[in-house]
Design an enzyme around this catalytic site. Structure first.
Site, short mmCIF file in Angstrom:
data_model
loop_
_atom_site.label_atom_id
_atom_site.label_comp_id
_atom_site.label_asym_id
_atom_site.label_seq_id
_atom_site.Cartn_x
_atom_site.Cartn_y
_atom_site.Cartn_z
N CYS A 124 6.73 4.07 -1.57
CA CYS A 124 7.24 3.26 -2.70
C CYS A 124 6.77 3.84 -4.03
O CYS A 124 7.55 3.95 -4.98
CB CYS A 124 6.81 1.81 -2.55
SG CYS A 124 7.72 0.90 -1.28
N TYR A 136 0.82 -1.22 0.00
CA TYR A 136 0.00 0.00 0.00
C TYR A 136 0.85 1.27 0.00
O TYR A 136 0.32 2.37 0.00
CB TYR A 136 -0.89 0.05 1.25
CG TYR A 136 -1.66 -1.20 1.54
CD1 TYR A 136 -2.67 -1.63 0.70
CD2 TYR A 136 -1.36 -1.97 2.67
CE1 TYR A 136 -3.38 -2.79 0.97
CE2 TYR A 136 -2.07 -3.13 2.95
CZ TYR A 136 -3.08 -3.54 2.09
OH TYR A 136 -3.77 -4.69 2.36
N SER A 137 2.16 1.13 -0.02
CA SER A 137 3.06 2.23 0.34
C SER A 137 3.00 3.42 -0.62
O SER A 137 3.28 3.29 -1.81
CB SER A 137 4.50 1.70 0.38
OG SER A 137 5.41 2.75 0.56
N ASN A 138 2.66 4.59 -0.06
CA ASN A 138 2.76 5.83 -0.82
C ASN A 138 4.22 6.17 -1.08
O ASN A 138 4.56 6.72 -2.13
CB ASN A 138 2.11 6.98 -0.04
CG ASN A 138 0.62 6.81 0.10
OD1 ASN A 138 -0.09 6.59 -0.87
ND2 ASN A 138 0.13 6.89 1.33
#
Length: 370
Positions: A100, A96-98
């Site tokens: 990344c 879910y990483s913003n």
């Protein structure tokens, strides 16, 4: 695929504000990636308790596909990588990483290769192409999925092995920690605090609240507030970490800055107990609150990070109003809108009448009922 051309010429000298110029280990450079001076305005959230007034700092408007708080950190992190003549970036997070997603985009803009190590709860590579993952794929980033375990167990050993392999092949690898949270990146939100000074926030507000996961944004804001006289009270709503880890991270930044006489717990208030079912897991009530905020204010919050911090802030205003310095609170919107496009909102949107105001009006028909 054509070879990337690294853009070393985009490095710019970093000039800190006068109130930060005496810190140790100042960054030398930054690269311009974000749209700065994001707006500050009032935010009429529904059901604000106990006479509080809320404003919002729109760091969801720091860019388009790189919008949010992470792009500000990458201005310092990727400058550090360029200064060190690195050509390959490793970073880590969840699927879910913003962070990344922003790293995937920014690295390609600067001509760097990107490897994303992402924790995944399922033991497969079926990750789709929705939300943040769409941009990870569209930038051609390498995506390595790992067990959903602590990074020291599931991720860092693998990074070390791949780093050794690539460097034997002639690559130069720069590792960005989870969330981009480290001392170099901390200066991004010290500079954001300087924006707040110039926007009159210190005169208009008593408190500032933000989401925290890895702690970097909170660290920059808290240390900047301390250096400028602690005119605000800085709060962060914890959506992922432990209080102990967050305090430790901020303390490490203080120590590197030469402020080891300052206690992290004295310069920030960490609001805990608002993770809900856990990181990346949404309740029906949370999803409906995302929609309520959008329908009443026109501002979108995401289901993984910001809706939990908004709910936490409102709960503390209701249940513990005395923990705030005053009644005028600025909420720092740290972005994350692409989490809305990963599919989890679909069922809730389809179930609510106010989200299904769709009518077909054919030529010759009467006005539809609304």
């Amino acid at each position: 695929m054509s070879q990337l051309k690294i853009k070393y010429h985009l490095l710019q000298r970093f000039e800190p504000p006068t109130w930060a110029a005496g810190l140790k280990n100042l960054p030398k450079y930054y690269v311009k990636l974000a749209q700065h001076n994001t707006p500050v305005h009032e935010w009429d959230l529904p059901d604000i308790p106990n006479g509080f007034q809320i404003g919002i700092k729109r760091d969801d408007m720091t860019g388009s596909n790189m919008s949010g708080n992470k792009v500000r950190k990458l201005e310092f992190l990727l400058a550090d990588a360029l200064e060190k003549k690195c050509d390959t970036i490793f970073t880590l997070g969840s699927i879910y990483s913003n962070h990344c997603r922003s790293t995937a985009i920014a690295t390609k803009q600067l001509g760097l290769e990107c490897y994303l190590f992402m924790r995944h709860r399922e033991k497969n590579t079926d990750i789709g192409s929705m939300g943040n993952m769409l941009f990870n794929r569209m930038t051609g980033s390498h995506m390595i999925l790992t067990e959903y375990e602590p990074y020291d167990i599931a991720t860092y050993p693998k990074m070390d092995r791949l780093k050794e392999k690539l460097e034997k092949e002639g690559k130069s690898v720069y590792i960005i920690p989870a969330g981009g949270s480290c001392y170099v990146a901390m200066f991004a939100y010290m500079m954001t605090f300087n924006e707040l000074i110039n926007q009159g926030v210190l005169e208009e507000y008593t408190d500032v609240v933000m989401t925290t996961g890895s702690g970097g944004t909170a660290s920059g804001m808290a240390i900047a507030n301390y250096l400028t006289g602690s005119k605000l009270k800085v709060h962060c709503v914890n959506v992922r970490n432990s209080i102990e880890n967050l305090h430790q991270h901020i303390q490490e930044d203080l120590d590197q800055a030469g402020l080891n006489h300052v206690n992290a717990a004295d310069i920030i208030d960490i609001m805990d107990g608002h993770k809900g079912l856990g990181y990346g897991i949404s309740t029906q009530e949370e999803l409906e609150h995302v929609i309520e905020i959008g329908c009443t204010t026109g501002i979108t919050v995401d289901p993984v990070y910001t809706v939990k911090s908004v709910r936490g802030m409102l709960a503390e205003m209701r249940d513990n109003p005395s923990r705030f310095k005053g009644k005028k609170v600025l909420y720092m919107h740290t972005g994350g809108m692409f989490g809305l496009f990963e599919g989890r909102m679909d069922t809730t949107l389809n179930s609510l009448e106010k989200c299904n105001r769709v009518r077909y009006w054919a030529n010759g028909d009467d006005i539809p009922e609304f």
